[in-house]
Scaffold this motif. Structure first.
Motif, short mmCIF file in Angstrom:
data_model
loop_
_atom_site.label_atom_id
_atom_site.label_comp_id
_atom_site.label_asym_id
_atom_site.label_seq_id
_atom_site.Cartn_x
_atom_site.Cartn_y
_atom_site.Cartn_z
N GLY A 161 51.40 116.67 42.29
CA GLY A 161 51.46 115.23 42.32
C GLY A 161 52.69 114.69 43.02
N MET A 162 52.59 113.44 43.47
CA MET A 162 53.69 112.70 44.07
C MET A 162 53.66 111.27 43.55
SD MET A 162 53.89 113.76 48.10
CE MET A 162 52.40 112.87 48.53
N VAL A 163 54.79 110.61 43.54
CA VAL A 163 54.86 109.20 43.19
C VAL A 163 54.69 108.38 44.47
CG1 VAL A 163 56.30 107.36 42.26
CG2 VAL A 163 56.37 109.64 41.23
N LEU A 164 53.71 107.50 44.48
CA LEU A 164 53.49 106.67 45.66
C LEU A 164 54.73 105.86 46.00
CD1 LEU A 164 49.90 105.24 45.05
CD2 LEU A 164 50.58 106.76 46.89
N GLY A 165 55.10 105.89 47.28
CA GLY A 165 56.20 105.06 47.75
C GLY A 165 57.59 105.61 47.48
N SER A 166 57.69 106.79 46.88
CA SER A 166 59.01 107.34 46.57
C SER A 166 59.72 107.78 47.85
CB SER A 166 58.87 108.52 45.61
OG SER A 166 58.05 109.53 46.18
N PRO A 167 61.07 107.87 47.81
CA PRO A 167 61.80 108.32 49.00
C PRO A 167 61.32 109.69 49.46
CG PRO A 167 63.30 107.42 47.37
CD PRO A 167 61.97 107.51 46.71
N LEU A 186 52.31 99.27 48.70
CA LEU A 186 51.33 98.20 48.54
C LEU A 186 50.33 98.54 47.44
CD1 LEU A 186 49.78 95.63 49.45
CD2 LEU A 186 48.68 97.06 51.20
N VAL A 187 49.79 99.77 47.47
CA VAL A 187 48.82 100.19 46.46
C VAL A 187 49.49 100.33 45.10
CG1 VAL A 187 47.27 102.05 45.76
CG2 VAL A 187 47.33 101.31 48.16
N ARG A 188 50.65 100.97 45.06
CA ARG A 188 51.37 101.20 43.80
C ARG A 188 51.65 99.91 43.05
NH1 ARG A 188 57.37 102.76 44.75
NH2 ARG A 188 57.37 100.49 45.09
N ASP A 189 52.03 98.86 43.77
CA ASP A 189 52.47 97.62 43.14
C ASP A 189 51.38 96.56 43.06
OD1 ASP A 189 54.97 98.83 43.02
OD2 ASP A 189 55.63 97.95 44.92
N HIS A 190 50.18 96.87 43.52
CA HIS A 190 49.12 95.87 43.58
C HIS A 190 48.66 95.50 42.17
CE1 HIS A 190 45.41 93.82 44.68
NE2 HIS A 190 45.81 93.85 45.94
N PRO A 191 48.49 94.22 41.87
CA PRO A 191 48.07 93.81 40.52
C PRO A 191 46.66 94.26 40.14
CG PRO A 191 48.09 91.93 42.02
CD PRO A 191 48.75 93.05 42.74
N GLY A 192 45.86 94.63 41.12
CA GLY A 192 44.50 95.08 40.82
C GLY A 192 44.37 96.55 40.52
N MET A 236 42.57 94.27 49.53
CA MET A 236 43.77 95.01 49.93
C MET A 236 43.56 95.69 51.28
SD MET A 236 45.24 98.24 50.29
CE MET A 236 44.11 99.31 49.38
N VAL A 237 42.43 96.36 51.44
CA VAL A 237 42.14 97.08 52.68
C VAL A 237 42.14 96.14 53.88
CG1 VAL A 237 40.34 98.37 53.91
CG2 VAL A 237 40.90 98.95 51.53
N ARG A 238 41.60 94.95 53.69
CA ARG A 238 41.45 93.99 54.80
C ARG A 238 42.65 93.09 55.00
NH1 ARG A 238 35.45 92.56 52.46
NH2 ARG A 238 34.40 94.47 53.22
N GLY A 239 43.68 93.25 54.15
CA GLY A 239 44.88 92.45 54.29
C GLY A 239 44.78 91.07 53.71
N ARG A 295 49.82 95.54 55.30
CA ARG A 295 50.38 96.88 55.51
C ARG A 295 49.30 97.94 55.70
NH1 ARG A 295 54.46 96.83 50.51
NH2 ARG A 295 53.18 95.00 49.95
N HIS A 296 48.26 97.90 54.88
CA HIS A 296 47.18 98.87 55.01
C HIS A 296 46.44 98.66 56.32
CE1 HIS A 296 43.26 100.79 54.32
NE2 HIS A 296 43.87 101.54 53.42
N LEU A 297 46.10 97.42 56.62
CA LEU A 297 45.39 97.11 57.86
C LEU A 297 46.18 97.57 59.08
CD1 LEU A 297 42.96 95.65 59.18
CD2 LEU A 297 44.36 93.56 59.14
N ASN A 298 47.48 97.33 59.09
CA ASN A 298 48.31 97.73 60.23
C ASN A 298 48.35 99.25 60.38
OD1 ASN A 298 48.89 95.05 60.71
ND2 ASN A 298 50.84 95.10 59.62
N ALA A 299 48.43 99.97 59.25
CA ALA A 299 48.47 101.44 59.32
C ALA A 299 47.16 101.99 59.84
CB ALA A 299 48.79 102.00 57.94
#
Length: 232
Positions: free
Chosen positions: A40-46, A145-151, A180-183, A192-196
Motif C-alpha cells: 500500500g501507499m498513501v495517496l499524495g504522500s511525498p 484531488l482524490v484523497r481530499d475529495h468530499p465524495g 471529478m474525472v471531468r473537472g 487536475r485529473h482532466l489535465n493529467a
C-alpha cells in the motif's frame, strides 16, 4: 459469472514478504483468473517518505471465476489466510476503459445500474520506467484531488516494484466520481485529473493501463477500525 475482489490487510514483515515473493497465481489457486499483489501507499504522500510505500500493508486485487473460489482461497491457501485477517470488498464489473491483458474482461459488459449505490474505481498500470518522473509530476496532484475529495469514502494507492501501480477508491455516488474525472467538482483546482489524462494522451506513461468501475456486492471485515458500506 466472474467477480472481482479488493483486499487490504496489515501484517508482519515476514508475512508480507511471503505474499510478495509467492503471490497467488491461477496455476496454484483454483478458480483464480488473475491477481495483483502489492504494497500500500498513501495517496499524495511525498515521493521520498515512509508513507509512499507501506511494507506492512498488503493489497490484493483479483478476479475469480466465482465467489466459491474466493472463499476457498481465503480459507485454505497459505497466502489467502493472510488476507482473510483483513478487510475486503467483492465487486461486479460495470465498465472498463483501456486494457490489461491478464484480466478476463468480456467485450460486452452487462449494464448495471449504479445510480443509487456507492461506486468503486480501480486503476492498474504497468509503467514505462523512463516515464516515472513525469508520471509522478502529473500523478501526485491527482492523488491529492482524490484523497481530499468530499465524495470519497476510502482511497489509497499501491505498488509492486519495479513497474506496477494501482489506485483504489470508493465513491458515495457515480455522479461525484464522474464530476471529478471531468473537472466539474466544487473543489480547489478541479481539473487536475482532466489535465493529467490529457497529458497521458499526449505521451503515454504506461505499457498497459486500465480503469475499472464496479458495483460492490459485499464488504467483509474492517479497515482502520471501520466499515465503509452499509448492508441490509
Amino acid at each position: 459469472m466472474s467477480i472481482f475482489s479488493y483486499h487490504l490487510v496489515k501484517t508482519s514483515a515476514l508475512s508480507g514478504l511471503k505474499a510478495m515473493v509467492t503471490p497467488p497465481t491461477r496455476d496454484r489457486v483454483p478458480g483464480l483468473i488473475h491477481a495483483e499483489c502489492m504494497t500500500g501507499m498513501v495517496l499524495g504522500s511525498p515521493v521520498f517518505s515512509f508513507s509512499r510505500m507501506l511494507i506492512g500493508q498488503l493489497v490484493l486485487f483479483a478476479q475469480w471465476e466465482d465467489e466459491a473460489s474466493l472463499d476457498h482461497f481465503l480459507a485454505n491457501d497459505s497466502v489467502g489466510k493472510i488476507f482473510a485477517n483483513g478487510w475486503h470488498v467483492r465487486l461486479v464489473l460495470a465498465r472498463q476503459w483501456g486494457s490489461f491483458t491478464k484480466f478476463d474482461i468480456p467485450k460486452d459488459i452487462a449494464e448495471i445500474d449504479l445510480s443509487d449505490s456507492p461506486v468503486v474505481a480501480v486503476t492498474v498500470a504497468r509503467m514505462k520506467l523512463l516515464e516515472v518522473p513525469r508520471f509522478i509530476r502529473w500523478g501526485r496532484p491527482v492523488e491529492k484531488l482524490v484523497r481530499d475529495h468530499p465524495g470519497v469514502l476510502l482511497s489509497l494507492a499501491s505498488i509492486r516494484l519495479p513497474r506496477t501501480v494501482s489506485t483504489f477508491s470508493i465513491w458515495r455516488s457515480q455522479k461525484e466520481m464522474t464530476d471529478m474525472v471531468r473537472g466539474h467538482s466544487d473543489v480547489p483546482r478541479p481539473k487536475r485529473h482532466l489535465n493529467a489524462m490529457q497529458e497521458r494522451n499526449r505521451k503515454d506513461f504506461h505499457f498497459e493501463f486500465t480503469t475499472l468501475r464496479f458495483k460492490v456486492i459485499a464488504e467483509f471485515g474492517e479497515w482502520k477500525g471501520k466499515r465503509y458500506l452499509t448492508w441490509d
